[in-house]
Motif scaffolding. Structure first.
Motif, mmCIF file in Angstrom:
data_model
loop_
_atom_site.group_PDB
_atom_site.id
_atom_site.type_symbol
_atom_site.label_atom_id
_atom_site.label_comp_id
_atom_site.label_asym_id
_atom_site.label_seq_id
_atom_site.Cartn_x
_atom_site.Cartn_y
_atom_site.Cartn_z
ATOM 1 N N MET A 116 0.853 -0.839 0.035
ATOM 2 C CA MET A 116 -0.205 -0.006 -0.184
ATOM 3 C C MET A 116 0.794 1.126 0.285
ATOM 4 N N PRO A 117 0.151 2.168 -0.172
ATOM 5 C CA PRO A 117 0.994 3.887 -0.558
ATOM 6 C C PRO A 117 1.197 3.889 1.272
ATOM 7 N N ASP A 118 1.769 5.025 1.125
ATOM 8 C CA ASP A 118 3.318 5.885 2.132
ATOM 9 C C ASP A 118 4.395 6.678 2.208
ATOM 10 N N GLU B 7 5.978 7.487 0.297
ATOM 11 C CA GLU B 7 7.529 7.061 0.477
ATOM 12 C C GLU B 7 7.991 8.515 -0.596
ATOM 13 N N PRO B 8 10.095 7.986 0.112
ATOM 14 C CA PRO B 8 10.559 9.140 -0.852
ATOM 15 C C PRO B 8 10.691 8.570 -1.727
ATOM 16 N N ALA B 9 11.176 9.037 -3.285
ATOM 17 C CA ALA B 9 11.479 8.509 -5.208
ATOM 18 C C ALA B 9 11.634 7.423 -4.926
ATOM 19 N N ASP B 10 12.728 6.817 -4.794
ATOM 20 C CA ASP B 10 13.747 5.836 -4.464
ATOM 21 C C ASP B 10 12.874 4.898 -4.772
ATOM 22 N N ARG B 11 12.382 4.989 -2.941
ATOM 23 C CA ARG B 11 12.008 4.078 -2.422
ATOM 24 C C ARG B 11 9.725 3.777 -3.191
ATOM 25 N N GLU B 12 9.885 5.070 -3.530
ATOM 26 C CA GLU B 12 8.135 5.255 -4.081
ATOM 27 C C GLU B 12 8.529 3.917 -5.639
ATOM 28 N N ALA B 13 10.023 4.287 -6.564
ATOM 29 C CA ALA B 13 9.658 3.264 -7.122
ATOM 30 C C ALA B 13 10.648 1.861 -6.831
ATOM 31 N N THR B 14 11.275 1.613 -6.385
ATOM 32 C CA THR B 14 11.290 0.222 -5.714
ATOM 33 C C THR B 14 9.410 -0.362 -5.970
ATOM 34 N N ARG B 15 8.651 -0.217 -5.137
ATOM 35 C CA ARG B 15 7.196 -0.171 -4.597
ATOM 36 C C ARG B 15 6.429 -0.691 -5.903
ATOM 37 N N PHE C 152 -4.431 -4.441 -2.736
ATOM 38 C CA PHE C 152 -4.651 -3.220 -1.964
ATOM 39 C C PHE C 152 -3.821 -2.057 -2.301
ATOM 40 N N ASP C 153 -2.612 -2.126 -3.240
ATOM 41 C CA ASP C 153 -2.456 -0.725 -3.545
ATOM 42 C C ASP C 153 -3.328 0.110 -3.995
ATOM 43 N N HIS C 154 -4.468 -0.120 -4.624
ATOM 44 C CA HIS C 154 -5.047 -0.219 -5.440
ATOM 45 C C HIS C 154 -6.795 0.737 -5.235
ATOM 46 N N ALA C 155 -6.980 -0.325 -4.502
ATOM 47 C CA ALA C 155 -7.819 -0.034 -3.317
ATOM 48 C C ALA C 155 -8.006 1.287 -2.277
ATOM 49 N N MET C 156 -6.519 0.991 -1.695
ATOM 50 C CA MET C 156 -6.291 1.770 -0.548
ATOM 51 C C MET C 156 -6.297 3.475 -1.105
ATOM 52 N N ALA C 157 -5.199 3.124 -2.356
ATOM 53 C CA ALA C 157 -5.163 4.586 -2.287
ATOM 54 C C ALA C 157 -5.864 5.927 -3.287
ATOM 55 N N ASP C 158 -4.665 7.358 -2.606
ATOM 56 C CA ASP C 158 -5.848 8.116 -2.835
ATOM 57 C C ASP C 158 -5.980 8.601 -4.225
ATOM 58 N N PRO C 159 -7.058 8.961 -4.569
ATOM 59 C CA PRO C 159 -7.434 8.315 -6.290
ATOM 60 C C PRO C 159 -6.816 9.951 -7.244
ATOM 61 N N ALA C 160 -6.589 10.583 -6.011
ATOM 62 C CA ALA C 160 -5.473 12.613 -6.151
ATOM 63 C C ALA C 160 -4.737 12.104 -6.286
ATOM 64 N N ASN C 161 -3.720 11.211 -5.132
ATOM 65 C CA ASN C 161 -2.058 11.514 -5.139
ATOM 66 C C ASN C 161 -2.431 9.959 -4.529
ATOM 67 N N PRO C 162 -2.093 8.865 -6.150
ATOM 68 C CA PRO C 162 -1.829 7.255 -5.923
ATOM 69 C C PRO C 162 -0.404 6.979 -4.894
ATOM 70 N N ASP D 267 -2.156 8.276 10.358
ATOM 71 C CA ASP D 267 -0.028 8.549 10.358
ATOM 72 C C ASP D 267 0.456 8.100 9.328
ATOM 73 N N GLY D 268 -0.904 7.549 8.206
ATOM 74 C CA GLY D 268 -0.499 7.978 6.327
ATOM 75 C C GLY D 268 0.100 6.763 5.961
ATOM 76 N N LEU D 269 0.146 5.608 7.089
ATOM 77 C CA LEU D 269 0.366 4.496 5.896
ATOM 78 C C LEU D 269 -0.852 3.231 7.126
ATOM 79 N N HIS D 270 -1.106 2.921 7.940
ATOM 80 C CA HIS D 270 -2.017 2.453 9.134
ATOM 81 C C HIS D 270 -3.404 3.137 8.400
ATOM 82 N N PRO D 271 -4.671 1.593 8.060
ATOM 83 C CA PRO D 271 -5.466 2.154 7.943
ATOM 84 C C PRO D 271 -6.526 2.502 9.103
ATOM 85 N N ASN D 272 -7.590 3.801 9.116
ATOM 86 C CA ASN D 272 -8.393 3.053 10.371
ATOM 87 C C ASN D 272 -9.710 1.287 9.833
ATOM 88 N N ALA D 273 -10.795 2.641 10.730
ATOM 89 C CA ALA D 273 -11.331 1.086 10.843
ATOM 90 C C ALA D 273 -12.442 0.782 9.281
#
Length: 398
Positions: free
Chosen positions: A324-326, A328-336, A355-365, A376-382
């Protein structure tokens, strides 16, 4: 032979004995399924002349539950003076008349060697789906550092001195923690459930930032969704906060690597037919491979290939979950992105949950969708946890 097939053959050959043991544990003549089985680590506190009362939330209905106690990460023998299972009435209170003494080879006491686990005799009781049990363990002697699951997101109750395993009330339970100690599993004879699904991952799967005692982790939601669809499966949460695929975590309570714990925590689970794997974000954060060098997409993919080979050798299907998106800095995002592309397109897994597609912000994937963000930008709420469960195609779970 392709490189991928060669790798699978090497892994299968080197893990044959371990996998055979796991496959034996996962297949029970009575058709038992694990209904609850947290991953355990080293580093818990010490106890002495005290009773620990823990909550087990059953993912399915069934009968004749067995209790597994673990001294797997302990360094000294563990003396157990009494074990009781009862229906939870509220917090540390048991429903009167629901107590059952748990025996091990017909004995009410036992000693578990360091590095070992013990499975109880069947307990003559029925368990409903979603029901909470109280498992009370009296430890009469001083222990070493406990085998535990640090982040339970449930409440465990600690007594004052003595054996209070059969207490109905909570008056002798004077402290509370949010960890499980020594209790590593409950299996039962299912009423209708078909098999066990193991959700294997890190803190996201473990339920970080979800409310204590609410059972709103995505594996909990998935179990309820399967039941509502008329296709109940036991769903075991093998999430472990901070865990990595490739390397052990310096914080010992966050566990050995997925490569090391997969046999025990996934393939050794009673009735397991399918594993949903979603792990790798902590490898990205650590940015190191098994040799201590910079992490590459190929490193993480190689780890997944080893887990796939182990699962297939054990006759278990493995579903790949994208990372899922977090932000990440550019280099780690490229790896993800490279790793996620491989998960989606390689065909190496038996299916994919995006999960990446389901949980990403459509305006900022590159970011978690705000309605799903626990803060915290990483862990989902309920709401986000439910969205993760909803992203699983139930046809992937036969």
């Amino acid at each position: 032979m392709t490189r991928r097939h060669l790798l699978a053959a090497i892994v299968a050959a080197t893990t044959l004995a371990t996998v055979a043991t796991s496959a034996s544990a996962a297949t029970d003549a009575a058709g038992r399924l694990a209904t609850w089985a947290p991953s355990m680590t080293i580093g818990g506190p010490n106890f002495s002349n005290q009773t620990i009362r823990m909550v087990v939330h059953s993912s399915i209905a069934g009968s004749s539950p067995r209790i597994t106690l673990s001294n797997l990460r302990g360094t000294t023998p563990l003396s157990v003076g009494a074990i009781d299972v009862a229906v939870q009435g509220g917090m540390a209170t048991a429903v009167a008349g629901s107590h059952h003494t748990v025996t091990f080879s017909r004995s009410k006491t036992l000693t578990i060697a360091a590095g070992s686990e013990a499975v109880s005799d069947p307990v003559p009781m029925s368990v409903a789906a979603g029901q909470n049990l109280l498992v009370s363990v009296f430890l009469p002697k001083a222990t070493s550092s406990a085998t535990w699951h640090s982040d339970a997101f449930d409440t465990t109750f600690l007594s004052d001195a003595g054996d209070h395993s059969r207490d109905d009330g909570d008056g002798n339970y004077i402290a509370a923690r949010t960890s499980w100690f020594y209790l590593s599993g409950v299996d039962l004879v299912p009423t209708t459930a078909r098999s066990t699904v193991v959700a294997f991952g890190d803190s996201i799967t473990d339920g970080y930032n979800t409310p204590t005692g609410a059972y709103q982790r995505w594996p909990d939601d998935l179990a309820r969704r399967l039941a509502a669809a008329g296709a109940p499966h036991a769903v075991v949460d093998a999430g472990l906060g901070g865990n990595r695929v490739l390397t052990d975590v310096p914080n010992i309570w966050q566990g050995i690597s997925a490569l090391k714990r997969f046999q025990h925590d996934a393939l050794g689970i009673a009735g397991v037919r399918t594993v949903i794997l979603m792990e790798g974000v902590n490898d990205l954060h650590a940015a190191v491979n098994t040799a201590g060098g910079p992490l590459t997409a190929a490193d993480l993919i190689g780890g997944y290939q080893q887990l796939i080979a182990q699962a297939h050798h054990a006759g278990v299907r493995i579903i790949g979950g994208t990372i899922m998106p977090d932000n990440e800095p550019a280099d780690r995002e490229a790896t993800r992105q490279a790793v996620n592309d491989w998960i989606r397109t390689s065909g190496a897994f038996d299916g994919v949950v995006d999960f990446d597609h389901a949980m990403a912000d459509p305006a900022n994937p590159h970011s978690l969708n705000p309605p799903y963000n626990s803060g915290d930008g990483l862990h989902p709420n309920a709401t986000g946890m439910q969205a993760m469960a909803d992203a699983v195609d139930l046809k992937l779970l036969p």
